[in-house]
Enzyme design. Sequence first.
Site, PDB file in Angstrom:
ATOM      1  N   SER A   5      43.060  38.502  32.725  1.00 11.84           N
ATOM      2  CA  SER A   5      42.868  39.938  32.952  1.00 11.84           C
ATOM      3  C   SER A   5      41.399  40.228  33.218  1.00 11.84           C
ATOM      4  O   SER A   5      40.531  39.390  32.961  1.00 11.84           O
ATOM      5  CB  SER A   5      43.324  40.726  31.727  1.00 11.84           C
ATOM      6  OG  SER A   5      42.405  40.515  30.671  1.00 11.84           O
ATOM      7  N   LYS A   6      41.157  41.429  33.693  1.00 16.31           N
ATOM      8  CA  LYS A   6      39.785  41.865  33.932  1.00 16.31           C
ATOM      9  C   LYS A   6      38.995  41.769  32.631  1.00 16.31           C
ATOM     10  O   LYS A   6      37.829  41.392  32.625  1.00 16.31           O
ATOM     11  CB  LYS A   6      39.799  43.303  34.447  1.00 16.31           C
ATOM     12  CG  LYS A   6      38.427  43.887  34.651  1.00 16.31           C
ATOM     13  CD  LYS A   6      38.491  45.337  35.046  1.00 16.31           C
ATOM     14  CE  LYS A   6      38.079  46.297  33.943  1.00 16.31           C
ATOM     15  NZ  LYS A   6      36.736  46.091  33.423  1.00 16.31           N
TER      16      LYS A   6
END
Length: 510
Positions: free
Chosen positions: A266-267
Amino acid sequence: MQHQKVRVRFAPSPTGGLHLGGVRTVLFNYLFAKQHNGEFVLRIEDTDQTRYVPGAEEYIIECLRWCGLNADEGPHVGGPYAPYRQSERKAQYRQYAEQLVAAGHAYYAFDTPEELEEMRSRLKTEHNPSPQYNAAARQQMRNSISLSAEETAALLEKGTPHVIRIKMPQGEEVGFTDMIRGHVQFNTSTVDDKVLLKADGMPTYHLAVVVDDYLMKITHAFRGEEWLPSAPVHLLLWKYLGWEAQMPNWAHLPLILKPDGNGKLSKRDGDRLGFPVYAMNWADPKTGDMTTGFREKGFLPEAFVNMLAMLGWNDGSGQEIFTMDELIARFSLDRVHKAGAKFDFEKAKWFNHQYLLHADNNRLAELFMPVLKEKNVNASPEYVATIAGLVKERCDFVNDIWDHAFFFFQAPETFDIAAVKPKWNADKTQFFRDWASIVEGLSDFSATSLEESFKTLAGSMNIKPGELQLPFRIMLCGGKFGPPVFNIAETLGKHETIARIMRGLDAINA
Ligand code: GLU
């Protein structure tokens, strides 16, 4: 059978930064299309108005352009199946939803948000923490299945807000052959009655993806593995709408995993571990928060693309560096792994380093110019290109050039005297004085000619050239670093080299 032209699509929702997994989906679409002389379509799936983020569409198009993965059709270039933004296609979806209702495969549901909430809390148990609107719940809700035909007609007549839901059959087995996973089978009882058309008349993803893939004559559809659980809904829609024969071949691409393999990258993982996850810088228009992208981190687009190709695919030969043409020729879905691919930033850096090594120096200079500008340094592109050529083998990123080459742009203010002092003596001072005047008269100021005259003079003075090279380096750079010292001198030029020798001598003898 008539040979059908290959048509693929990338169908992002414009909701924010473009994750590297999204770019890999683009890449696989692109490679497959080009390999088959097919067409690659960009379709913007913006039917969820609550998630729409201004600027995200332009950003996606710019990411594709940066990566060299341009679409043949899309909102920015048009095409025979325009419009390519689902919000602009709104009018066409209702008829298909109504067609499904008429055939008994979908129904009107009038439930208010409060009624849905009430149902969820009423049916919630320890084993069923998030009850769904399914065959069991359907009967207890307000819809055209539980209500009489008259009641339904009356509600519609009054303009009561409603959605259209698919009526998932009970206990049916549906399946399809995924191009990566092989046969995949589902039992329809496990899937809820998804909304197809929302109260505002907008379709949901489920309806829009099927209608548009059909209308746009998509032959092969690549999407992330996270969509696999929705596949039975889509399969049934293709069937119920009577389009089964035209259903695209599906490929659900494996996830890109965190470096430790524990779940989807994920970011937030990128923020936490200090590497980019988005293709390019993304500024959240609401908070103004900036997330660094691969482009701004200093990746060359071809390195980024090559690295992505290897996340879940290889050609079996052990080769890791591929040109785009090679990728187009060799890509095959048979060799895409089913399991997720761990993202390894060190490996990503390695790819970039390989591409930097072979990049044209003029191009590197152009990419590095903004860094110099920021530092208020004025230098000609030719000068910067020479320097890039000298230091690139030490760099992973274009921006690293500064760390390995700053002394080309500013004369040292301090010198690592301690490294020179212990072996320093008057002869060495003499050597540099004499050599400076020899250099002054040299017509050929190349690294080879400099080295030759340096060694000749050292020999005649009986000093080992090796003992003089370190002081020379420190005079030019200030410390024990940098590319081969005669190349530094050649690049700095005669005037600057002599000036630095003189200043260096002063500092050492002070
Ligand atoms: N709009 C969907 C997404 O953003 C597209 C999935 C698909 O390719 O069908 O993930």
